[in-house]
Every structure is written in C-alpha cells, then in structure tokens.
Motif scaffolding. Sequence first.
Motif, PDB file in Angstrom:
ATOM      1  N   ASN A   1     -42.216  42.336 -40.646  1.00 40.57           N
ATOM      2  CA  ASN A   1     -42.911  42.634 -39.389  1.00 40.57           C
ATOM      3  C   ASN A   1     -44.399  42.893 -39.627  1.00 40.57           C
ATOM      4  O   ASN A   1     -44.985  43.851 -39.112  1.00 40.57           O
TER       5      ASN A   1
ATOM      6  N   GLY B   1     -36.229  31.470 -42.182  1.00 39.16           N
ATOM      7  CA  GLY B   1     -36.354  32.750 -41.481  1.00 39.16           C
ATOM      8  C   GLY B   1     -35.094  33.240 -40.807  1.00 39.16           C
ATOM      9  O   GLY B   1     -35.137  34.170 -39.999  1.00 39.16           O
ATOM     10  N   GLY B   2     -33.942  32.609 -41.094  1.00 34.31           N
ATOM     11  CA  GLY B   2     -32.687  33.076 -40.518  1.00 34.31           C
ATOM     12  C   GLY B   2     -32.400  32.523 -39.131  1.00 34.31           C
ATOM     13  O   GLY B   2     -33.142  31.698 -38.590  1.00 34.31           O
TER      14      GLY B   2
ATOM     15  N   THR C   1     -39.486  39.272 -41.597  1.00 29.45           N
ATOM     16  CA  THR C   1     -38.744  40.134 -42.519  1.00 29.45           C
ATOM     17  C   THR C   1     -39.458  41.455 -42.783  1.00 29.45           C
ATOM     18  O   THR C   1     -38.831  42.476 -43.050  1.00 29.45           O
TER      19      THR C   1
ATOM     20  N   SER D   1     -43.473  33.159 -46.272  1.00 23.98           N
ATOM     21  CA  SER D   1     -42.157  32.856 -46.839  1.00 23.98           C
ATOM     22  C   SER D   1     -41.748  31.414 -46.569  1.00 23.98           C
ATOM     23  O   SER D   1     -41.002  30.817 -47.348  1.00 23.98           O
TER      24      SER D   1
ATOM     25  N   TYR E   1     -32.288  30.946 -44.801  1.00 23.57           N
ATOM     26  CA  TYR E   1     -32.644  32.352 -44.620  1.00 23.57           C
ATOM     27  C   TYR E   1     -34.005  32.746 -45.183  1.00 23.57           C
ATOM     28  O   TYR E   1     -34.642  33.663 -44.664  1.00 23.57           O
ATOM     29  N   GLU E   2     -34.472  32.083 -46.220  1.00 19.29           N
ATOM     30  CA  GLU E   2     -35.772  32.437 -46.785  1.00 19.29           C
ATOM     31  C   GLU E   2     -36.885  31.567 -46.211  1.00 19.29           C
ATOM     32  O   GLU E   2     -37.868  32.071 -45.687  1.00 19.29           O
TER      33      GLU E   2
ATOM     34  N   GLU F   1     -44.782  37.777 -40.217  1.00 21.21           N
ATOM     35  CA  GLU F   1     -43.595  37.580 -41.060  1.00 21.21           C
ATOM     36  C   GLU F   1     -42.470  38.463 -40.532  1.00 21.21           C
ATOM     37  O   GLU F   1     -42.569  39.693 -40.556  1.00 21.21           O
TER      38      GLU F   1
END
Length: 602
Positions: free
Chosen positions: A106, A389-390, A104, A116, A385-386, A102
């Motif tokens: 790490n 993952g951006g 966000t 996510s 973003y969620e 993940e």
Amino acid sequence: MKNCNKENCLKRDILICGGTGCKSSDSDDILKNLKTEIDKAGLSEDVNVSITGCFGFCEKGPIVKIAPDNVFYVHVSPKDAEDIVQEHILKGNVVERLLYVEPTINSKVKKQNEMSFYKKQKRIALRNCGLINPEDIKEYLGEDGYLALGKCITEMTCDEVIKLISESGLRGRGGGGFPTGRKWNFAKMFNAPQKYIICNADEGDPGAFMDRSILEGDPHSVLEAMAIAGYAIGASIGCIYIRAEYPLAIERLRIAIKQAHEYGLLGENILGTNFNFDIKIKYGAGAFVCGEETALIHSIEGCRGEPTNKPPFPAENGLWNKPTCVNNVETLANIPAIINNGASWYNSIGTETSKGTKVFALAGKINNVGLVEVPMGTTLREIIYEIGGGIKNGRKFKAVQTGGPSGGCIPEQFLDTPIDYESLTAIGSMMGSGGMIVMDEDNCMVDIAKFYLDFTVEESCGKCTPCRIGNKRLYETLEKITAGKGEKQDLENLKELSETIKDTSLCGLGQTAPNPVLSTMKYFMNEYEAHIYEKRCPAGVCNDLLRYEITGSCIGCTKCARQCPVSCISGKVKEMHVIDQEKCIKCGQCYGACPVGAIIKK
C-alpha cells in the motif's frame, strides 16, 4: 534538482506509451500536450518527447516514463502534461498522484524496476518495447539494431547461423514448440531457385496480444530476424502475414520496411554484400485456423485458409510449392538478441528442455493485466500472485487457462508448476502462443468450456469431419448441461467424443479443441455433476439454473421490486419481500439493487 531551466536542465526523454491500449485512452493527446508544454518552457532542445511501444503494464495505462530518472507514471491523462513538465522537468519534483501504488505494501513506487510487476521479468523478445520509438529506425540502430544481420552476412556462413540458433535451444513460440534451428535446417536442405520466409502474425487467441505488441513496439527486430532467417536458408523473399484488424502494427511495419530500404538494410546487396532480401505484407481476414502454417500459406496464395496433411512439410513444399520457413513474431524477435549475445547466453536461461523466456498476455480476474515476459521455469504462482498482483477484489483463485482455446484450465493444486512446454502438457494444458486467462470463484468451469468450444466451432474451417461435426456436438452437449437438461450419459459422451476428435482431426485446431472440456472435466467434475444431478450452477453463472431468493435480512425497502422488469417481486414497505419463481426471468436486477445483500443466488 531545483529551478531547472534551459541552461541547467539535465537532458531527459519523456516516453509515452504508443501501443493500441494506451492510444485508445488518449495517449496521442498526452504526447501533443507534453510537446506543447516543453516548447512553452523553452526546453525542446534538452527534453525529447516521443512515443514508444507497449510497456506491458496495460492495466495502468496510459503510461508516461521519464528517463534517465526511470520514474514511471500511470493512468496519465492529457491534462496531467502541465504538472509533469512544471513539477518534474522544471523543479525535479515527482508528481506523486501519478505514481503506481503497490497493493502488497500500500505504498507508492517511483521507479519501474522497483515495481513487483517488473521485478521477476526478463525482457528479451520485448527488450525494446517501451524503450525506443518504433517509428524511428535510428533509435533501433542505437540499441544494436541490425548488428546481428551485419554479423551474419559478413562473418558467418549459413550453416554457422543455423548451428548457433540450434545451440541456443530456441523453440517456436507459436504453440508447437518445434526447435527453430532444426526448422531452418530443414528448409536449407532443399534446393530451389526460390525460397520464402513467412512471419506468422495471425495472432487470434482470445485475450492474446503478444505478437501485436512486439510489432507495434519493435518492428525492426522482426524485419532483421526475417532477413537473418532468409540468409540462413537461402531465401530472398519474406512475407508478414498479419491480421487486418491490427492497423497500428501494420502502419508501423510499413514505416519500418520503408526505413530499412532507405538505409540499405532490405532490398538488393544488403550492407554491400551480394545478399538480397525483401519483405512484403499480406493481410489476413481474421480466420483463427490460419495460425496453422499450411492454412496460412494457402491464404497467402489467395485460396481458402484450410490446412493440409503433412508431410510434405512447408520446409519442402510450402508457398507456391517452394521451400518455406514459417516462424511466429515472438520467435523471430528473439533471433537478433541470440546472434548478438551468443547461444550459451540464451541457453543459460530457462529449463533443461525449454530455453529462454516466454511472453504471456496476462488477463482475466487479475489485478495487473498486461504483457509479461519471464524465464521458462517460472511458476504459475509467481506470475499470478507476484507479477500479476493476485486476484481482483480479494476473490479466491479457481483456475488459469493457458494456451488459448487449444489449452486447458489449470486448478489451484498446480500453481507451483514451472512454465515450460513439457510441464504444461503433463497437466492437460499447453504453452500455446502465450494467452493466460485467470479465473476466480465466480467463474463456472462448464460455462468456460462452452465459451471456448463456441469459439472453435465458429473458427473451424470445416474441412475435416471430426472438427466440423464433432466440436459442434461437444458444444451442443455443454449447452444442454448448462441449460439444466444434462443427463449422466452426457459425461461419457463428452469424454469419448473429445478423445475421438483429438485422435482424428486434420490439424492442430481440431486436435486440441477438446482440451478445455477434458481439463475441466478432469479437475472440476464436481461442477459438471452439480449441473446434471442437482440442476444447479455452483458459481451462479448459468441463468437457466439460477434461483434468486430473498432472505430474512430483507428490510422491505422495495428497491428490488422497483427494479424488477417483470414485476415478480411482491411485499409491503418494511416487510420481507418474496420472488415469484414462476415469473422470474433471472435477470439479476434485484440482486444488484438490494442495498443490504438480502438476495442470494442459489
């Protein structure tokens, strides 16, 4: 669990993604190796190894999931089969190196529902994808498959079925958003000795793969829904119009139709009733315009795929001049779930005017490329973003294109816009069939508009002048601007011509084709002006407007000069080099070769 063997090993399912993306990355070999390892361990009666449909997380394929542990392995290769069996199945040890990290936090995540990417999803149309073997009808039956069909034809009248679908609030997922129950009711109203149900699987938007994945992962849900629709409107024949470019989806549809016949779920006297319904497959040749229902119908009839004026609508005069109901794959995939769970259940999901969920093919400059299904009303920011993952490589978000070639480019200021039919239309885009392409600061919005216009010009059937000629002129104007030859008048011409095409084109393809132009002009006019007045591409994409320069950071390593194919770079070792702008062909080889970033694009 330790030292698991045949006697004390818990029953497990090893599910291997069998979608097109993972199959292209050797998931068939992963399946074969896992079966071999399970046989070697003597666990073939305790551990089931099978393919399944797309899990949606395409960025991380091939994917292997262990149930009931719910452990989710990513980027699996055939050679990993031995470790999965020896460590996870036999010893109960999770293979850490195959877990998803993940970004966000790490940290590695073991279970699918803790990732996510999946947390904010609600899978209805995709409910069985990644869960069942799409080539085994028994697994679909085990997930309440064909229960809805049985309920409809034995307990409900046609009107009651249509009323339930109407009350659910389901709207067409192919782009138009027309209420499904109302469409079915229109088709039922017209009396005819023969009526037709058509499944539109002619998915052609660049970057879109929602319908294909549903057909590959859960074909029976579509067959069941078509039969329900046939019962509701009084049709006995269904036709799936699918692109010939989707061989895996076609193969699984053929298997599913054959199995449904064998189980008495298609054909004559279904489930012992007097209801008859059969389905055939018709191949499309890859024409984007055949996503429009009248063009699709003409193609099935063996004619050129061109749209016709409406009315009359296909519900009155469709295939072979008979009443016809056309629904796309995702719309149909929702039907059995709605019948089984009720209209109020589905109606409680989503927004006031847009009920249920929507599947999107999330692609472009995004970390988590894949299929996502979210409740209507979820914001663009949440998806990008969620779930997504951006933006890749920490770059800055610039825009997101929704609705494919017919949609618009949405800038950062609208990231908190809820996704529903009305909200997207209000900001100059549209839902479309579900394509969602994310762009970052390195994308040129004028070039993006040109890319989509190039596509629609190529795909236009040519029947009406506004689309055939008008879109070609739009493309030529954009080409002129990106070549550094744009003039102030071109901006007025683009806007005026775009509005004319929208107002006068025959079908949805032409009417929406200028959307990428209008939306990029509305939100990114500064880029158009830079191209025209400054002869500069701010994103450094348009080659004719590029200029490479060597800055004072140059260390004189000569790497750039050695890479240059036209020898336009001069300079001595350990001295600053210079680019001859007259000779430079703007290929970018020097830019990529410089080890210290001394070359800039202007």
